[in-house]
Write a protein that holds these residues in place. Structure first.
Motif, PDB file in Angstrom:
ATOM      1  N   MET A  91       0.855  -1.187   0.000  1.00 46.13           N
ATOM      2  CA  MET A  91       0.000   0.000   0.000  1.00 46.13           C
ATOM      3  C   MET A  91       0.891   1.238   0.000  1.00 46.13           C
ATOM      4  O   MET A  91       1.708   1.430   0.906  1.00 46.13           O
ATOM      5  N   LEU A  92       0.768   2.058  -1.027  1.00 47.09           N
ATOM      6  CA  LEU A  92       1.596   3.255  -1.152  1.00 47.09           C
ATOM      7  C   LEU A  92       1.070   4.353  -0.242  1.00 47.09           C
ATOM      8  O   LEU A  92      -0.135   4.440   0.030  1.00 47.09           O
ATOM      9  N   LYS A  93       1.964   5.192   0.231  1.00 46.45           N
ATOM     10  CA  LYS A  93       1.546   6.267   1.120  1.00 46.45           C
ATOM     11  C   LYS A  93       0.828   7.359   0.346  1.00 46.45           C
ATOM     12  O   LYS A  93       0.880   7.412  -0.876  1.00 46.45           O
ATOM     13  N   ASN A  94       0.181   8.230   1.085  1.00 42.11           N
ATOM     14  CA  ASN A  94      -0.589   9.349   0.526  1.00 42.11           C
ATOM     15  C   ASN A  94      -1.736   8.872  -0.365  1.00 42.11           C
ATOM     16  O   ASN A  94      -2.142   9.588  -1.302  1.00 42.11           O
ATOM     17  N   ASN A  95      -2.221   7.659  -0.079  1.00 41.40           N
ATOM     18  CA  ASN A  95      -3.358   7.109  -0.830  1.00 41.40           C
ATOM     19  C   ASN A  95      -3.119   7.075  -2.336  1.00 41.40           C
ATOM     20  O   ASN A  95      -4.022   7.341  -3.143  1.00 41.40           O
ATOM     21  N   LEU A  96      -1.900   6.747  -2.718  1.00 40.44           N
ATOM     22  CA  LEU A  96      -1.549   6.694  -4.141  1.00 40.44           C
ATOM     23  C   LEU A  96      -1.859   5.336  -4.764  1.00 40.44           C
ATOM     24  O   LEU A  96      -1.559   5.114  -5.931  1.00 40.44           O
ATOM     25  N   GLY A  97      -2.447   4.435  -3.986  1.00 42.88           N
ATOM     26  CA  GLY A  97      -2.797   3.134  -4.546  1.00 42.88           C
ATOM     27  C   GLY A  97      -1.957   2.023  -3.968  1.00 42.88           C
ATOM     28  O   GLY A  97      -1.467   2.109  -2.833  1.00 42.88           O
ATOM     29  N   ALA A  98      -1.741   0.976  -4.751  1.00 41.45           N
ATOM     30  CA  ALA A  98      -1.000  -0.189  -4.281  1.00 41.45           C
ATOM     31  C   ALA A  98      -0.193  -0.794  -5.419  1.00 41.45           C
ATOM     32  O   ALA A  98      -0.504  -0.622  -6.604  1.00 41.45           O
ATOM     33  N   GLU A  99       0.849  -1.516  -5.027  1.00 42.93           N
ATOM     34  CA  GLU A  99       1.663  -2.247  -5.988  1.00 42.93           C
ATOM     35  C   GLU A  99       1.508  -3.736  -5.718  1.00 42.93           C
ATOM     36  O   GLU A  99       1.363  -4.169  -4.563  1.00 42.93           O
ATOM     37  N   TYR A 100       1.576  -4.526  -6.789  1.00 41.53           N
ATOM     38  CA  TYR A 100       1.390  -5.977  -6.669  1.00 41.53           C
ATOM     39  C   TYR A 100       2.658  -6.680  -7.147  1.00 41.53           C
ATOM     40  O   TYR A 100       3.244  -6.309  -8.179  1.00 41.53           O
ATOM     41  N   PHE A 101       3.092  -7.727  -6.423  1.00 38.48           N
ATOM     42  CA  PHE A 101       4.282  -8.497  -6.783  1.00 38.48           C
ATOM     43  C   PHE A 101       3.979  -9.975  -6.633  1.00 38.48           C
ATOM     44  O   PHE A 101       3.245 -10.392  -5.731  1.00 38.48           O
ATOM     45  N   ASN A 102       4.567 -10.774  -7.522  1.00 36.87           N
ATOM     46  CA  ASN A 102       4.505 -12.226  -7.352  1.00 36.87           C
ATOM     47  C   ASN A 102       5.775 -12.686  -6.649  1.00 36.87           C
ATOM     48  O   ASN A 102       6.591 -11.870  -6.230  1.00 36.87           O
ATOM     49  N   LYS A 103       5.963 -13.992  -6.551  1.00 32.62           N
ATOM     50  CA  LYS A 103       7.108 -14.516  -5.805  1.00 32.62           C
ATOM     51  C   LYS A 103       8.428 -14.064  -6.427  1.00 32.62           C
ATOM     52  O   LYS A 103       9.332 -13.603  -5.722  1.00 32.62           O
ATOM     53  N   GLN A 104       8.554 -14.206  -7.714  1.00 34.30           N
ATOM     54  CA  GLN A 104       9.821 -13.874  -8.369  1.00 34.30           C
ATOM     55  C   GLN A 104      10.139 -12.392  -8.224  1.00 34.30           C
ATOM     56  O   GLN A 104      11.279 -12.022  -7.908  1.00 34.30           O
ATOM     57  N   GLU A 105       9.148 -11.556  -8.414  1.00 38.50           N
ATOM     58  CA  GLU A 105       9.374 -10.105  -8.337  1.00 38.50           C
ATOM     59  C   GLU A 105       9.726  -9.676  -6.912  1.00 38.50           C
ATOM     60  O   GLU A 105      10.635  -8.862  -6.700  1.00 38.50           O
ATOM     61  N   PHE A 106       9.029 -10.232  -5.965  1.00 35.53           N
ATOM     62  CA  PHE A 106       9.285  -9.844  -4.575  1.00 35.53           C
ATOM     63  C   PHE A 106      10.620 -10.393  -4.089  1.00 35.53           C
ATOM     64  O   PHE A 106      11.365  -9.703  -3.383  1.00 35.53           O
ATOM     65  N   ALA A 107      10.948 -11.611  -4.482  1.00 36.64           N
ATOM     66  CA  ALA A 107      12.227 -12.203  -4.078  1.00 36.64           C
ATOM     67  C   ALA A 107      13.385 -11.382  -4.626  1.00 36.64           C
ATOM     68  O   ALA A 107      14.407 -11.202  -3.956  1.00 36.64           O
ATOM     69  N   GLN A 108      13.231 -10.880  -5.845  1.00 41.58           N
ATOM     70  CA  GLN A 108      14.288 -10.070  -6.441  1.00 41.58           C
ATOM     71  C   GLN A 108      14.538  -8.809  -5.615  1.00 41.58           C
ATOM     72  O   GLN A 108      15.692  -8.380  -5.461  1.00 41.58           O
ATOM     73  N   LYS A 109      13.437  -8.231  -5.062  1.00 42.68           N
ATOM     74  CA  LYS A 109      13.586  -7.051  -4.224  1.00 42.68           C
ATOM     75  C   LYS A 109      14.368  -7.370  -2.947  1.00 42.68           C
ATOM     76  O   LYS A 109      15.132  -6.539  -2.446  1.00 42.68           O
ATOM     77  N   LEU A 110      14.170  -8.574  -2.431  1.00 43.39           N
ATOM     78  CA  LEU A 110      14.820  -8.940  -1.177  1.00 43.39           C
ATOM     79  C   LEU A 110      16.253  -9.425  -1.380  1.00 43.39           C
ATOM     80  O   LEU A 110      17.100  -9.286  -0.487  1.00 43.39           O
ATOM     81  N   ILE A 111      16.512 -10.021  -2.524  1.00 45.94           N
ATOM     82  CA  ILE A 111      17.864 -10.528  -2.771  1.00 45.94           C
ATOM     83  C   ILE A 111      18.854  -9.372  -2.874  1.00 45.94           C
ATOM     84  O   ILE A 111      19.952  -9.406  -2.331  1.00 45.94           O
ATOM     85  N   ILE A 112      18.448  -8.339  -3.580  1.00 45.72           N
ATOM     86  CA  ILE A 112      19.300  -7.144  -3.689  1.00 45.72           C
ATOM     87  C   ILE A 112      18.468  -5.973  -3.171  1.00 45.72           C
ATOM     88  O   ILE A 112      17.876  -5.210  -3.950  1.00 45.72           O
ATOM     89  N   PRO A 113      18.368  -5.814  -1.841  1.00 43.73           N
ATOM     90  CA  PRO A 113      17.465  -4.804  -1.270  1.00 43.73           C
ATOM     91  C   PRO A 113      17.964  -3.388  -1.519  1.00 43.73           C
ATOM     92  O   PRO A 113      19.157  -3.126  -1.608  1.00 43.73           O
ATOM     93  N   THR A 114      17.010  -2.495  -1.634  1.00 43.74           N
ATOM     94  CA  THR A 114      17.295  -1.064  -1.784  1.00 43.74           C
ATOM     95  C   THR A 114      16.933  -0.360  -0.481  1.00 43.74           C
ATOM     96  O   THR A 114      16.187  -0.909   0.353  1.00 43.74           O
ATOM     97  N   PRO A 115      17.435   0.862  -0.263  1.00 40.88           N
ATOM     98  CA  PRO A 115      17.083   1.588   0.975  1.00 40.88           C
ATOM     99  C   PRO A 115      15.588   1.771   1.137  1.00 40.88           C
ATOM    100  O   PRO A 115      15.080   1.803   2.258  1.00 40.88           O
ATOM    101  N   SER A 116      14.851   1.863   0.034  1.00 42.79           N
ATOM    102  CA  SER A 116      13.410   2.080   0.135  1.00 42.79           C
ATOM    103  C   SER A 116      12.694   0.861   0.727  1.00 42.79           C
ATOM    104  O   SER A 116      11.592   0.981   1.285  1.00 42.79           O
ATOM    105  N   LEU A 117      13.318  -0.321   0.620  1.00 45.86           N
ATOM    106  CA  LEU A 117      12.685  -1.537   1.145  1.00 45.86           C
ATOM    107  C   LEU A 117      12.487  -1.444   2.654  1.00 45.86           C
ATOM    108  O   LEU A 117      11.522  -1.980   3.194  1.00 45.86           O
ATOM    109  N   ARG A 118      13.389  -0.762   3.325  1.00 50.14           N
ATOM    110  CA  ARG A 118      13.296  -0.642   4.784  1.00 50.14           C
ATOM    111  C   ARG A 118      12.173   0.308   5.205  1.00 50.14           C
ATOM    112  O   ARG A 118      11.850   0.401   6.378  1.00 50.14           O
TER     113      ARG A 118
END
Length: 295
Positions: free
Chosen positions: A245-272
């Motif tokens: 859920m994005l802040k400021n009521n901007l909507g939401a983003e959807y991820f499947n397993k592969q997409e979400f795992a990729q975010k966690l394998i090489i995390p960015t500062p925004s992930l925190r």
């Protein structure tokens, strides 16, 4: 004591009983007026549903002394007027003893008072129970759980009412039994009944291993992305759905397993900046659904 002596005593008690209703009447039978007689007859009719003639009162109650005892049915009426069951009870009771009507009233008042006191003691003994402070801790570490990681609800037939956590504890009323439900995306849900008379001061909850690993991945720096990839594959379901859920009521983003795992394998500062709100597990205990919110 003779029957006439008992009757003389009864006359005085009749006079005393009459004065309760008409306190300004004559002090004795000699000064008892015709209006007093009418009032007395009316009292007996109203209270006892009995009829007494004015002539009888003049003949038997007005005289200072009586030569013979009146009929027993009339003696019964005036004995009942004074609070006795009848003449037999009155004439067999020692003169020093007051009419039982008074004692019955006092015993009734005393009994009601004792009953009310008992009820109040029972009610207020429960209400007097102080509020309980219940700590919510990790079953293994024993440390209090931070408020941002756990929610505690008070359950009732209507639903669940959230309780405010402060420094790893919640305060619950002490009046009656309370059912608490502890929920957290990182811990297994636990339901506990807190009795105000028990010594319960702590609720220990069991961490969910997969959820705790996911939390660690999101907050830690990458060291071995290959190892992390293998670990993620073990804890994430192939049918994983992730909603952020994005802040400021901007909507939401959807991820499947592969997409979400990729975010966690090489995390960015925004992930925190993402906070996990809900985690659902499948039958194989792998994480099947994740809901997060952007902080």
């Amino acid at each position: 004591m003779t029957g006439l002596e008992h009757f003389a005593r009864l006359k005085q008690q009749v006079l005393s009983e009459y004065r309760k209703h008409y306190p300004y009447s004559g002090a004795d039978w000699k000064s008892f007026s015709s209006q007093d007689i009418q009032n007395l007859i009316a009292l007996i009719e109203d209270n006892l549903r009995e009829t007494v003639s004015e002539k009888w009162v003049y003949t038997h109650l007005k005289p200072a002394e009586n030569e013979k005892l009146p009929r027993k049915d009339m003696l019964d009426i005036f004995s009942r007027f004074c609070g006795y069951s009848g003449w037999d009870e009155f004439s067999h009771e020692p003169a020093a003893i007051q009419p039982k009507k008074k004692f019955r009233i006092w015993f009734l008042i005393l009994g009601i008072g004792l009953l009310l006191t008992t009820i109040l003691l029972v009610v207020f003994s429960d209400r007097a129970q102080p509020a309980k402070q219940i700590k919510v801790t990790d079953q293994y570490t024993g440390k209090p759980l931070p408020a941002e990681d756990v929610k505690v609800f008070e359950a009732d037939p209507v639903g669940e009412k959230p309780l405010q956590m402060q420094e790893g504890s919640v305060v619950v009323p002490g009046e009656a039994k309370t059912t608490l439900v502890v929920k957290s995306p990182y811990y297994k849900t636990k339901k506990v009944v807190v009795d105000p008379k028990s010594n319960t001061t702590e609720i220990k909850v069991t961490p969910n291993d997969q959820a705790m690993m996911l939390k660690a991945f999101m907050q830690s720096d990458i060291k071995d992305w290959e190892t992390r990839k293998v670990q993620l594959d073990k804890i994430l379901s192939n049918d994983l759905e992730v909603i952020i859920m994005l802040k400021n009521n901007l909507g939401a983003e959807y991820f499947n397993k592969q997409e979400f795992a990729q975010k966690l394998i090489i995390p960015t500062p925004s992930l925190r900046q993402y906070k996990i709100i809900e985690i659902t597990h499948g039958a194989d205990q792998k994480i099947q659904f994740i809901r997060m919110a952007q902080q």
